[in-house]
Motif scaffolding. Structure first.
Motif, mmCIF file in Angstrom:
data_model
loop_
_atom_site.group_PDB
_atom_site.id
_atom_site.type_symbol
_atom_site.label_atom_id
_atom_site.label_comp_id
_atom_site.label_asym_id
_atom_site.label_seq_id
_atom_site.Cartn_x
_atom_site.Cartn_y
_atom_site.Cartn_z
ATOM 1 N N THR A 101 8.053 7.533 8.543
ATOM 2 C CA THR A 101 9.300 6.933 9.188
ATOM 3 C C THR A 101 10.092 6.172 8.124
ATOM 4 N N SER A 102 9.312 5.309 7.130
ATOM 5 C CA SER A 102 9.886 4.463 6.072
ATOM 6 C C SER A 102 10.515 5.415 5.038
ATOM 7 N N MET A 103 10.089 6.708 5.090
ATOM 8 C CA MET A 103 10.577 7.726 4.013
ATOM 9 C C MET A 103 11.984 8.215 4.381
ATOM 10 N N ASP A 104 12.385 8.069 5.738
ATOM 11 C CA ASP A 104 13.676 8.605 6.258
ATOM 12 C C ASP A 104 14.134 9.834 6.042
ATOM 13 N N GLY A 105 13.082 10.862 6.188
ATOM 14 C CA GLY A 105 13.620 12.255 5.743
ATOM 15 C C GLY A 105 13.179 12.639 4.382
ATOM 16 N N SER A 106 12.801 11.739 3.493
ATOM 17 C CA SER A 106 12.546 12.001 1.977
ATOM 18 C C SER A 106 11.429 12.889 2.212
ATOM 19 N N PRO A 107 11.177 13.934 1.306
ATOM 20 C CA PRO A 107 10.033 15.009 1.372
ATOM 21 C C PRO A 107 8.714 14.322 1.160
ATOM 22 N N HIS A 108 7.855 14.924 2.101
ATOM 23 C CA HIS A 108 6.401 14.542 2.001
ATOM 24 C C HIS A 108 5.702 15.694 2.549
ATOM 25 N N TRP A 109 4.304 15.678 1.630
ATOM 26 C CA TRP A 109 3.062 16.382 2.426
ATOM 27 C C TRP A 109 2.227 15.697 2.931
ATOM 28 N N PHE A 110 1.130 16.518 3.122
ATOM 29 C CA PHE A 110 -0.070 15.749 3.881
ATOM 30 C C PHE A 110 -1.299 16.246 3.139
ATOM 31 N N GLN A 111 -2.107 15.351 2.532
ATOM 32 C CA GLN A 111 -3.499 15.563 2.223
ATOM 33 C C GLN A 111 -4.555 15.726 3.075
ATOM 34 N N LEU A 112 -5.352 16.587 3.396
ATOM 35 C CA LEU A 112 -6.345 16.617 4.446
ATOM 36 C C LEU A 112 -7.515 16.769 3.662
ATOM 37 N N TYR A 113 -8.794 15.487 4.130
ATOM 38 C CA TYR A 113 -9.895 15.688 3.980
ATOM 39 C C TYR A 113 -10.595 16.463 5.248
ATOM 40 N N TRP A 114 -11.097 17.511 5.087
ATOM 41 C CA TRP A 114 -11.686 18.297 6.135
ATOM 42 C C TRP A 114 -12.991 17.496 6.776
ATOM 43 N N SER A 115 -12.507 17.022 7.914
ATOM 44 C CA SER A 115 -13.882 16.097 8.423
ATOM 45 C C SER A 115 -14.952 17.270 9.127
ATOM 46 N N SER A 116 -15.927 16.510 9.536
ATOM 47 C CA SER A 116 -16.896 17.407 10.102
ATOM 48 C C SER A 116 -16.531 17.728 11.780
ATOM 49 N N ASN A 117 -15.319 17.029 12.147
ATOM 50 C CA ASN A 117 -15.097 17.134 13.551
ATOM 51 C C ASN A 117 -14.060 17.981 13.265
ATOM 52 N N ASP A 118 -13.892 19.056 13.876
ATOM 53 C CA ASP A 118 -12.813 19.958 13.770
ATOM 54 C C ASP A 118 -11.659 19.648 14.741
ATOM 55 N N GLU A 119 -12.036 18.853 15.870
ATOM 56 C CA GLU A 119 -10.920 18.207 16.735
ATOM 57 C C GLU A 119 -10.132 17.241 15.961
ATOM 58 N N LEU A 120 -10.719 16.352 15.123
ATOM 59 C CA LEU A 120 -10.173 15.438 14.109
ATOM 60 C C LEU A 120 -9.264 16.303 13.279
ATOM 61 N N VAL A 121 -9.780 17.199 12.690
ATOM 62 C CA VAL A 121 -9.110 17.979 11.747
ATOM 63 C C VAL A 121 -7.792 18.627 12.272
ATOM 64 N N GLU A 122 -7.919 19.199 13.555
ATOM 65 C CA GLU A 122 -6.503 19.498 14.178
ATOM 66 C C GLU A 122 -5.721 18.512 14.500
ATOM 67 N N ALA B 270 1.003 -1.205 -0.139
ATOM 68 C CA ALA B 270 -0.131 0.120 -0.048
ATOM 69 C C ALA B 270 0.873 1.291 0.094
ATOM 70 N N ASP B 271 0.566 2.143 0.999
ATOM 71 C CA ASP B 271 1.269 3.535 1.016
ATOM 72 C C ASP B 271 2.742 3.517 1.262
ATOM 73 N N LEU B 272 3.206 2.519 1.573
ATOM 74 C CA LEU B 272 4.853 1.986 1.938
ATOM 75 C C LEU B 272 5.070 1.847 0.645
ATOM 76 N N ALA B 273 4.620 1.322 -0.498
ATOM 77 C CA ALA B 273 5.197 1.007 -1.820
ATOM 78 C C ALA B 273 5.522 2.332 -2.551
ATOM 79 N N ILE B 274 4.222 3.285 -2.438
ATOM 80 C CA ILE B 274 4.890 4.413 -3.074
ATOM 81 C C ILE B 274 5.639 5.258 -2.581
ATOM 82 N N ALA B 275 5.744 5.118 -0.999
ATOM 83 C CA ALA B 275 6.613 6.150 -0.252
ATOM 84 C C ALA B 275 8.042 5.399 -0.590
ATOM 85 N N ALA B 276 8.220 4.293 -0.824
ATOM 86 C CA ALA B 276 9.593 3.751 -1.122
ATOM 87 C C ALA B 276 9.939 4.365 -2.560
#
Length: 420
Positions: A139-160, A109-115
């Motif tokens: 952790t598997s990317m060991d400092g290689s650049p990554h961003w994070f995609q956010l789906y904005w939840s109906s719960n703001d605590e979860l977003v935070e 899964a995500d570890l494959a594209i991360a590699a």
């Protein structure tokens, strides 16, 4: 840099010794190989788009309607593919797009594209709908650049919580996806009556989150909701088994616990927020110092509003045609948006990029970089991390060759006069 020549040479030299490429180089052959490698449900989910899939076709038609105009007798013996985004220099203008539920395609899964992204040094945009928690992937990317995609939840605590976790993993930007506050009408998925989230697939960011865990506990502590109980069928049992297998913890314990089903129901309750407006962006801005990009911009006026509300960048995207049928192709929407932004913030392009030629066209039309999704997913289906890496490397290599063959030495030299 001679990525194109080096990649070609490696393939041809291997061929002289009987070695063959990890994945097909042509789009048609790659797609066919991925189709053979995937289950029917996985293929429907990954390859399908909304409605009659007109928007997906428009994405490609927009690229095909525009042509590169080569220049000659220029010294292009060395080329610089690198781009700078938000203070970071990346080796090429290609980023690995966020794609959810990658466990449908390959066990890693995500570890494959991360590699794959790590091997190429390109940013990978981790998905909210991942199959592996963001901490494990980072952790598997060991400092290689990554961003994070956010789906904005109906719960703001979860977003935070998501944003805070992303910051701690070392993410370099937050990409807010705006066009999936409701799932589009996707006939291929509907025809097989398959939604992976109901089987607890693609919700690892949620089940690994402390706020989400508290929401699940509150659901479990509440009185059972009134209503008919699910009908027990062989398919019901298989679904419960899949939920238990995909939920954190021991499979045997999960089978006897209501927690996996409660987690799925909680996810379905909090996943999306159709009431989100421009004014809500202040909430996010107040909780992160990372650059914020808005993904799903298709109209120049929305690009202007993004500037007005202090956003750091935008992604011109129609979710690869998966949300609205009959919408404008992203590449067709790009010029007016790039003109409106006029260099005041980075503009990235997503949806429909298949080749290095597409990358060159996008940059010539005003994009600072592109996101590639389905192609690497198909490569992953065929050969895991090696397949994803090969597909992305091929796109970058072709871009390098197109850049040189069209008479340019760097991505920054591409402009409107490069196109007809």
């Amino acid at each position: 840099m001679n990525v194109g020549r080096d990649t070609q040479s490696a393939i041809y030299r291997a061929g002289a010794q009987g070695g063959m490429p990890v994945v097909p180089a042509s789009w048609e052959a790659l797609e066919a190989a991925a189709h053979r490698a995937m289950s029917p449900a996985a293929w429907a989910y990954v390859a399908g788009s909304s409605g009659a899939e007109v928007t997906a076709a428009n994405n490609r038609a927009a690229f095909d309607a525009v042509h590169l105009v080569p220049r000659v007798l220029r010294d292009v013996s060395t080329r610089d593919l690198s781009v700078e985004l938000f203070g970071h220099r990346y080796p090429s203008p290609v980023l690995a797009a966020p794609v959810g539920v990658l466990e449908l395609v390959h066990p890693d899964a995500d570890l494959a594209i991360a590699a794959a992204a790590r091997a190429l040094g390109i940013p990978y945009v981790l998905s909210s709908q991942a199959s592996v928690p963001m901490e494990t992937v980072a952790t598997s990317m060991d400092g290689s650049p990554h961003w994070f995609q956010l789906y904005w939840s109906s719960n703001d605590e979860l977003v935070e919580s998501f944003v805070s976790r992303a910051e701690r993993t070392g993410a370099q930007a937050i990409v807010v996806t705006l066009d999936t506050h409701m799932l589009g009408w996707r006939p291929r998925d509907l025809d097989v009556a398959y939604l992976p989230f109901i089987r607890a697939q693609g919700i690892a960011q949620y089940t690994s989150d402390p706020v989400f865990a508290r929401l699940v506990s509150e659901r479990l502590a509440a009185p059972p909701a009134a209503g008919p109980k699910p009908r027990i069928t062989p398919t019901t049992i298989r679904t419960l088994v899949e939920m238990s297998r995909n939920h954190p913890g021991r499979f045997g314990s999960n089978l006897r616990s209501p927690a996996p089903r409660a987690a799925v129901e909680t996810f379905l309750d909090v996943f999306s927020r159709p009431s989100l407006t421009w004014n809500d962006l202040a909430f996010l801005r107040g909780r992160t110092t990372l650059p914020i990009l808005l993904k799903g911009i298709q109209h120049p006026d929305d690009a202007s509003l993004a500037l007005d509300y202090g956003v750091d960048g935008i992604v011109v995207s129609n979710h690869a045609g998966r949300q609205i049928d009959g919408a404008i192709g992203s590449f067709a929407a790009l010029p007016a948006i790039a003109d409106r932004v006029n260099g005041r913030m980075p503009v990235l392009l997503d949806s429909g990029v298949r080749s290095g030629s597409d990358v060159a066209k996008a940059l010539a039309r005003g994009a600072n970089a592109v996101l590639v999704g389905r192609p690497y997913v198909y490569g992953m289906a065929v050969a895991g991390a090696a397949g994803a890496e090969a597909v992305l490397r091929n796109i970058i290599a072709e871009f390098d060759l197109v850049l040189g063959l069209s008479g340019h030495r760097s991505a920054s030299e591409l402009g409107p006069d490069s196109l007809a």
